[in-house]
Design an enzyme around this catalytic site. Sequence first.
Site, PDB file in Angstrom:
ATOM      1  N   PHE A   1      42.844  29.290  47.557  1.00 26.61           N
ATOM      2  CA  PHE A   1      42.424  30.596  47.033  1.00 26.61           C
ATOM      3  C   PHE A   1      43.102  30.949  45.723  1.00 26.61           C
ATOM      4  O   PHE A   1      43.012  32.092  45.278  1.00 26.61           O
ATOM      5  CB  PHE A   1      42.687  31.682  48.082  1.00 26.61           C
ATOM      6  CG  PHE A   1      41.889  31.491  49.343  1.00 26.61           C
ATOM      7  CD1 PHE A   1      40.570  31.924  49.411  1.00 26.61           C
ATOM      8  CD2 PHE A   1      42.433  30.855  50.438  1.00 26.61           C
ATOM      9  CE1 PHE A   1      39.819  31.737  50.564  1.00 26.61           C
ATOM     10  CE2 PHE A   1      41.686  30.665  51.601  1.00 26.61           C
ATOM     11  CZ  PHE A   1      40.386  31.107  51.666  1.00 26.61           C
ATOM     12  N   LEU A   2      43.823  30.008  45.107  1.00 30.31           N
ATOM     13  CA  LEU A   2      44.528  30.352  43.866  1.00 30.31           C
ATOM     14  C   LEU A   2      43.550  30.746  42.767  1.00 30.31           C
ATOM     15  O   LEU A   2      42.404  30.306  42.765  1.00 30.31           O
ATOM     16  CB  LEU A   2      45.422  29.196  43.404  1.00 30.31           C
ATOM     17  CG  LEU A   2      44.802  27.846  43.023  1.00 30.31           C
ATOM     18  CD1 LEU A   2      44.129  27.871  41.665  1.00 30.31           C
ATOM     19  CD2 LEU A   2      45.878  26.779  43.055  1.00 30.31           C
TER      20      LEU A   2
ATOM     21  N   ILE B   1      35.878  45.409  40.013  1.00 33.54           N
ATOM     22  CA  ILE B   1      34.753  46.300  39.692  1.00 33.54           C
ATOM     23  C   ILE B   1      34.725  46.581  38.183  1.00 33.54           C
ATOM     24  O   ILE B   1      34.321  47.653  37.760  1.00 33.54           O
ATOM     25  CB  ILE B   1      34.763  47.607  40.521  1.00 33.54           C
ATOM     26  CG1 ILE B   1      36.074  48.386  40.345  1.00 33.54           C
ATOM     27  CG2 ILE B   1      34.481  47.323  41.988  1.00 33.54           C
ATOM     28  CD1 ILE B   1      35.991  49.822  40.889  1.00 33.54           C
TER      29      ILE B   1
ATOM     30  N   CYS C   1      34.313  28.194  39.682  1.00 37.60           N
ATOM     31  CA  CYS C   1      34.143  28.474  41.117  1.00 37.60           C
ATOM     32  C   CYS C   1      32.972  29.400  41.443  1.00 37.60           C
ATOM     33  O   CYS C   1      32.052  28.989  42.143  1.00 37.60           O
ATOM     34  CB  CYS C   1      35.442  29.040  41.677  1.00 37.60           C
ATOM     35  SG  CYS C   1      36.759  27.805  41.660  1.00 37.60           S
TER      36      CYS C   1
END
Length: 446
Positions: free
Chosen positions: A155-156, A256, A266
């Site tokens: 998750f880096l 946001i 990714c």
Amino acid sequence: MKLTMFGTGYVGLVTGTCFAEMGNDVLCVDVDEAKIAALEAGQIPIFEPGLEAMVKANTAAGRLRFSTDVAEGVHHGEIIFIAVGTPADEDGSADLKYVLTVARTIGEHMTEPKVIVDKSTVPVGTADQVSAAVAETLSKRGAKIAFDVVSNPEFLKEGAAIADFMKPDRIVIGSGSAEGARKLDALYAPFNRNHDKIVHMDVRSAELTKYAANVMLATRISLMNELANLADRLDADIEAVRRGIGSDPRIGYNFIYPGTGYGGSCFPKDVKALIHAAGESRYDAAIMRGVEEVNEHQKRVLFDKLYQHFDGALEGRTFALWGLAFKPNTDDMREAPSRTIMELLFAHGARVQAYDPVAMSETARLYPGEPALTLCERRDETLNDADGLIVVTEWNEFRSPNFDYVKQTLNEPVIFDGRNLYDPDYLGQLGFTHYAIGRGNRRGLS
Ligand SMILES: NC(=O)c1ccc[n+]([C@@H]2O[C@H](COP(=O)([O-])OP(=O)(O)OC[C@H]3O[C@@H](n4cnc5c(N)ncnc54)[C@H](O)[C@@H]3O)[C@@H](O)[C@H]2O)c1
């Protein structure tokens, strides 16, 4: 522990280096000979804050080595990580050829039990395919050796990769065997001291968790971009709206920010891959399709504002462009919005004078000999004889330029602000025409 990383890219290099930093004995293997030669010579092939010093320290300490020898890689690690690329195939599915090549390599060379870890982002069911590929290769050799396949998605974030890896929010371990999970628990123990961050689950759920995280984040970005485009049409200010909704703890302020669309290695490919996987399961992933469609549109929004401002007369014009990397603190240009914008400008006969603090050599590699592109060594050189300034990536050094100098130097004081970095009222007072994203009608329609 003795560890091998197959794949020494953004994930493999950072992960391998951080494991070495914790005292493990790490061998990073890659098929890219130039990359390994550079690493052996102390050159870091990617820009990632803090990485160079950590690679050098661990190499000097003898805990981190690099090699192109795949057999040595298989023999070295009691745990073998697969951290190779999983690019989007033509149909949007994740291309598993590199992952399965490594699986077969492991089967060809292993002589004792191994724990094999899928660290790459891979579709649900890939661990089964990796298992089958290893088993088939072993059986061709007539060898019977035990192995486990564990899913441990990464998750880096590029740009904050070391901090993310050293202090993870969570460590997902998907395993069908107690032995595989136990080994990874022991490996991750130093990263798990403050409170328990390890989330154990079955392999398929772990595989889906990675995609779910990226699709969730991409959805927030696309929804915010859609709201920004609406704000433009309704003459509202998305920045006020952002603060108004972010203050709700159920929504929060992260992810946001309206802008020029998500890019990188990714989100685009992972959203596509999950849409494809849904289709394979005969499920229409309507929200995810929308997320992707909005993003494709968003990459053009800034260009469309520029096109309208110049009434389509872009032939022969020159534009200053600040920010080439898909986000700050990385040199990664994969799917970067800057590329869409530059290519649209080239196609319309315009020239680009571009600057990025770290992605210049990557840009030169991607656009070799492009006659309409000049890479400038300094930010303000881009402004000379330019008909307008386009800001694409929110690097800190773009946040507070000397606007008087910008105004004096540009042929026309117009700024296309793709990240809402500047205050429209202030720029208006200074005499600029300022187009931003979702800041109201008078600031340009998308
Ligand atoms: N980049 C990120 O921020 C990030 C974050 C989380 C997860 N991921 C996932 O991690 C995986 C790797 O991503 P990346 O950005 O590090 O990719 P990358 O392209 O930077 O690196 C992949 C490396 O694998 C090497 N490789 C290919 N085949 C090989 C083989 N048979 N043996 C050894 N090496 C081989 C390539 O030469 C390359 O150096 C992908 O699935 C990606 O989706 C990436």
